[in-house]
Design an enzyme around this catalytic site. Sequence first.
Site, PDB file in Angstrom:
ATOM      1  N   GLU A 195      36.697  75.814   7.513  1.00  0.00           N
ATOM      2  CA  GLU A 195      36.136  76.958   6.885  1.00  0.00           C
ATOM      3  C   GLU A 195      34.650  77.282   7.208  1.00  0.00           C
ATOM      4  O   GLU A 195      33.334  77.968   6.805  1.00  0.00           O
ATOM      5  CB  GLU A 195      36.139  77.452   5.479  1.00  0.00           C
ATOM      6  CG  GLU A 195      37.040  76.735   4.662  1.00  0.00           C
ATOM      7  CD  GLU A 195      36.868  76.882   3.184  1.00  0.00           C
ATOM      8  OE1 GLU A 195      35.278  77.412   2.824  1.00  0.00           O
ATOM      9  OE2 GLU A 195      37.780  77.559   2.096  1.00  0.00           O
ATOM     10  N   GLU A 284      44.427  73.885   2.765  1.00  0.00           N
ATOM     11  CA  GLU A 284      43.473  74.262   0.747  1.00  0.00           C
ATOM     12  C   GLU A 284      43.933  75.791   0.872  1.00  0.00           C
ATOM     13  O   GLU A 284      43.813  76.405   1.472  1.00  0.00           O
ATOM     14  CB  GLU A 284      42.105  73.907   1.842  1.00  0.00           C
ATOM     15  CG  GLU A 284      41.170  73.491   0.550  1.00  0.00           C
ATOM     16  CD  GLU A 284      39.931  73.780   0.662  1.00  0.00           C
ATOM     17  OE1 GLU A 284      38.820  72.800   1.351  1.00  0.00           O
ATOM     18  OE2 GLU A 284      39.142  74.625  -0.310  1.00  0.00           O
TER      19      GLU A 284
END
Length: 506
Positions: A195, A284
Site C-alpha cells: 500500500e 489483499e
Amino acid sequence: MNTKVTFCCVLFSLFCLSLAEHVNLRVETVTTIATTDEDFVCATLDWWPSTKCNYNQCPWGNAGVLTLDFGNKIITNAIKAFSPLRIRLGGSLEDQIIYQFGRQKEYPVMKKKHDGLFGFSEGCLPKKKWDEMNHFFNKTGVKFTFGLNALIGKKNSKIHKGNWEGDWNPTNAISLMEYTMSKGYKIDSYELGNELCSGGVSARVDGPGGFYGKDWFDSFLQNVEPGVVDGVTHHIYNLGAGDDKNLIHKVQDPFYLSKIAQTFKDVSVAVNEYSPSAGAWVGESGGSYNSGGKDVSNTFVNGFWYLDQLGMTSTFNHKVYCRQALVGGNYALLNTTTFIPKPDYYGALLWHRLMGNKVLSVFHEGSSYLRVYAHCSKKEPGITVLLINMSNSTSFQVSLENDMNLYPSLEAVKRKTSKPMREEYHLTPKDGNLQSDVVLLNGTPLKLTKSKDIPAMKPKLVDEFSPINVKSDSIVFVHSNEAKAMKPKKIILMFDFLIGLSWHLC
C-alpha cells in the site's frame, strides 16, 4: 372461528407462493470470457501484534505471524483441505520488518510508537521463525507469496511528508532469498511493498502495489520492462470502516457491491495493455478496513460480499484473490483464538474445489438480488454455477439453459434416458440468523470432526432437469454434467458443407 383460521392459512400460503420467482438462467458456453489461476483463492497472514486495536477492541490476539502457533492442528487441517492453498504474508507493517539474515546489525523488537508507521516501530523476522514458517508451509502444501520491505534505504521526505525518497536497498532481501534457496524452501512469488503506490496509506513511493489509482498504475506499467513483473496487485476495502453501522446493509446491497466493478475492469485493461505477460491480482481484501466489522465480517452475511467478489474479479480476468486474513482480526476465515472455521472459510473451500479457471458468461433477466457466476468445473466435466440470493424475502426457481446443446453426443442421449442428476451445495445460516457464525450445508451444520478435521462437504443430488431452488438469504453452488460448455473438438467436412460436430470445452 374455524372458517377464519382456514381463510388466513390460505391467504398465507398464497402470499408465500407469490414470493417465489421463476428465472431462466442462460450460460454462454461457446467460449470463455476470462481465466483465473488454478489456485485463485488465496488467504493472507499478517504482521499485526496483539496490541493492534481499533474501535475499543483488539481482535488480533496471537494471530500475527510472529506469535502464531504453526503447530495448531486445526490450522494445519484447514490449510490442507485446499490442497493447495495460496498464502500471502504481508500487510501494513510489512515495510517495517528487518530480516535476521546477512550482515544486518540491528534486529529491532516491534512495539507501539506514536510517530511510527501505523503507530508501530520497526520489527524483526527471526531466522528461527522463518524456518518454522517454511517447514509448516512445506508440510501443508502452501503456495507461498512473501511481501518484501520496500522502504529499506529510503527516507521520509522532509518537504513532502509521507513521500519516501531514495533508492531501495535490496541487501537484506537478497540475504533472505539466498538463505531461503540454500534451505530448499519453496517460495512461489515475492511481492514488493504494501500500500505504497498512488496516494499511499501511511507512506508512499514511486513504486509497488496497493490501492488502485489509474494514473499511477498506467505510468508504472508503461515503464516496466517486459517480463520483469509477473503479477500486479491491488487491494480492496470497498465496504469502508469496520465500525460503519451500515456495514450489514452494504454486504446485502447488489447496487452498492457493483460499484467496485469499474476498478476491477480498469486494472484488467491496464495490465492487458501495458504488461500482458503479467496477471492482475487482488493482493489483499478484507471488505472493511481496520480489522473488519465485528458481528458482520465474521458471520454468514459476509459471504454475500466475499463470494460476489470472487465471482466479479474472475470475470475481469484477475488471476488471484487474497482474502484478509486466514486468521486474525474480525475478517479472518478462522476464529482468532479457537481457529474454528467461520462461514466464509467453507464458501472459499467450495469455490476452490468446484470452480475451475475458465470463466463463462452468464445472464438472466430476474432480480438484481440474484447474483450468478459460472465457470467450467474444476475436476469433472461440465460447469459449476454460483448463485447468491441477497433477498431476504424472495426465493428463486432457476432453470439452467445452455446455449450450445445443439448437437448432443450419443453418450448425452443415453444419459438422458437414465435420469441424470446434478450436484447442489446449499449454504444457509443457522436458525436463519444472517449474523450467525455457523453455516449449514444442505441443512446440516458444518462443524469440525472429533479429530479436528474439516468435515466432508457432500452435495445433494437433484434431477438435472428440475429448477434450482434458491432460497432467500442463501448461497448455492451447482455442478451440472449435462450443461457442458462446448467448443469444436472434431469437425467433419464434405463438399464444403459442415456435416458433423463434436463439442467439448469443460
